[in-house]
Each structure stands twice: as structure tokens, then as C-alpha cells.
Design a protein around this motif. Structure first.
Motif, short mmCIF file in Angstrom:
data_model
loop_
_atom_site.label_atom_id
_atom_site.label_comp_id
_atom_site.label_asym_id
_atom_site.label_seq_id
_atom_site.Cartn_x
_atom_site.Cartn_y
_atom_site.Cartn_z
N ILE A 41 0.85 -1.19 0.00
CA ILE A 41 0.00 0.00 0.00
C ILE A 41 0.89 1.24 0.00
CG2 ILE A 41 -1.76 1.28 1.29
CD1 ILE A 41 -2.80 -1.35 0.21
N ASN A 42 0.64 2.14 -0.96
CA ASN A 42 1.36 3.41 -1.02
C ASN A 42 0.74 4.36 0.00
OD1 ASN A 42 2.42 5.91 -1.57
ND2 ASN A 42 2.08 5.82 -3.79
N ALA A 43 1.45 4.58 1.12
CA ALA A 43 0.97 5.50 2.15
C ALA A 43 1.94 6.66 2.33
CB ALA A 43 0.80 4.77 3.47
N GLY A 62 2.40 9.04 -0.19
CA GLY A 62 2.03 10.17 -1.04
C GLY A 62 2.99 10.39 -2.18
N ASN A 79 4.10 9.28 -6.00
CA ASN A 79 3.59 8.59 -7.18
C ASN A 79 4.46 7.39 -7.51
OD1 ASN A 79 1.42 10.29 -7.60
ND2 ASN A 79 2.54 11.65 -8.99
N ALA A 107 4.16 2.25 -4.58
CA ALA A 107 3.77 0.85 -4.44
C ALA A 107 4.34 0.02 -5.58
CB ALA A 107 2.25 0.73 -4.38
N THR A 132 -3.36 1.95 -2.83
CA THR A 132 -3.05 3.28 -2.31
C THR A 132 -3.86 3.52 -1.05
OG1 THR A 132 -2.70 4.08 -4.56
CG2 THR A 132 -2.97 5.74 -2.85
N ASP A 191 -5.70 5.79 1.93
CA ASP A 191 -6.51 7.01 1.95
C ASP A 191 -5.74 8.17 2.56
OD1 ASP A 191 -8.61 5.60 0.84
OD2 ASP A 191 -9.47 5.08 2.79
N ASP A 200 4.00 4.23 -12.67
CA ASP A 200 3.12 5.02 -11.83
C ASP A 200 2.07 4.19 -11.13
OD1 ASP A 200 4.34 7.39 -12.35
OD2 ASP A 200 3.13 7.85 -14.11
N GLU A 201 2.33 2.91 -10.95
CA GLU A 201 1.35 2.05 -10.29
C GLU A 201 1.24 2.44 -8.82
OE1 GLU A 201 3.01 -1.72 -12.77
OE2 GLU A 201 1.85 -2.15 -10.96
N GLY A 202 0.03 2.34 -8.29
CA GLY A 202 -0.18 2.59 -6.87
C GLY A 202 0.05 4.00 -6.55
#
Length: 197
Positions: A106-108, A110, A112, A115, A134, A136, A195-197
Motif C-alpha cells: 500500500i502506497n501511504a 504520497g 507517485n 507501491a 493506495t 486514503d 506510476d502504479e499505486g
């Protein structure tokens, strides 16, 4: 008195005087402790001061002895060996990773493509199935979560690999093991991640 020094003939009073011991104005002999009371007080005070002095010296020195043990003494060598053994035991059994378990990144952070970068890095490290997502909200610290206790060892192995500290059990995410990433991997696979996640 002897008869030769007494000029008068003996009478009844002389007979009574011979029959009894001295009494009246004569004082009884003082007991030993009363005769030497001053010396006893001085010796007692000296003993009390000596005991207090030894107690104070022993109290100060007692703490110092524990801190400054002779390194060659058996107690010191045992205490120095014990932490080394514990450290060895803690470091030796590295958690076994079952890299066939699907994991989610999970990209937490911020950032780009964060992940995706981790996905590529972990796949290069033989993790079989790595999904991305990603968060929230932006997080400050990386965390690895696992849902079931049976995955705890693999989750900890992943946490060790990515530098996320202690793995935690949670049912917040659907995946069996979830890595919440907040920074780029040290290997820096920017091109592969896209640019995934």
C-alpha cells in the motif's frame, strides 16, 4: 580494740560489739560499673561512632562494588556472557518467509509510483504474488500487517526485509500480509515501478 590498748574492764557493751559486724556510718562499697562509669560511657560512644562510620562507608562502597565488579570474577564473566548469549539467540533464528503467500503493498507515502517500485523490488526478491494499492491517508512510518497468526513469521520476515520494524496483527486489510510503504525502496527501481499505486 585489743585488750592491751583498752584501759577499762570489759562490760556488756563490749560483748555486744564483739557479737555483731560493723554498721551505722559505714558506706557500702561502690559497684564496679559505678566506679568506672566515665570509662564505660567513653568506650560505648566510641563503639557507636565506629558502627555508624562502618555503616556509612559500607553503604557507599556497596553500590560501587556492584557497578565496578572485577571483570575477571566469575559473577562478572557470567553477567557479561549472558547478554551475549541472549543477543545471539535473538539474532540467530531469523523468521522463515513463505514467499508464496500473496502480499499487498500500500502506497501511504504520497509518492507517485511508490507501491509499484516496492512491487518490483519484492518480486526481484522472489516474492511470488505482490499486489499494489493506495492508502486514503499519508502515513509517517512503514508497517507490515498480517491477518492470521500462522502468517506472523512470514510477515516478520517481510518487515525485516523492508525495514518496517515489528509486524502487527490486524484485519484492517483484505490481504493475508500487507506492507504499508512510506518511502522509496533503497534499491531505487524507479523505471520498473512506473506510476502504479
Amino acid at each position: 580494740m585489743a585488750d592491751s590498748q583498752y584501759p577499762f574492764p570489759p562490760d556488756r557493751f563490749d560483748d555486744e560489739a564483739d557479737a555483731v559486724s560493723f554498721h551505722g556510718a559505714h558506706r557500702a562499697e561502690e559497684p564496679f560499673w559505678r566506679q568506672n562509669l566515665l570509662y564505660i560511657i567513653i568506650i560505648g560512644a566510641a563503639l557507636v561512632m565506629l558502627i555508624v562510620l562502618l555503616f556509612l562507608i559500607g553503604g557507599r562502597g556497596g553500590g560501587g562494588d556492584e557497578r565496578a565488579q572485577d571483570p575477571t570474577s566469575p559473577a562478572a564473566s557470567e553477567s557479561s556472557e549472558a547478554p551475549a548469549e541472549e543477543t545471539t539467540e535473538e539474532e540467530a533464528p531469523a523468521p522463515e518467509a513463505d514467499k508464496s503467500i500473496p502480499i499487498q503493498v500500500i502506497n501511504a507515502g504520497g509518492i507517485n509510483g511508490l507501491a509499484g517500485k516496492w512491487q518490483s523490488t519484492l518480486e526481484d526478491s522472489d516474492w511470488a504474488e505482490v499486489g499494489v494499492g493506495t492508502a486514503d491517508n499519508v502515513q509517517q512510518e512503514p508497517v507490515v500487517f498480517y491477518r492470521d497468526q500462522e502468517d506472523a513469521e512470514t510477515a516478520q520476515a517481510l518487515a525485516d526485509e523492508v525495514g518496517a520494524g515489528e509486524a502487527r496483527q490486524s484485519d484492517e486489510y483484505e490481504a493475508r500480509i500487507t506492507y504499508v510503504a512510506v518511502a522509496d525502496p533503497e534499491s531505487g527501481n524507479d523505471e520498473e515501478g512506473g506510476d502504479e499505486g
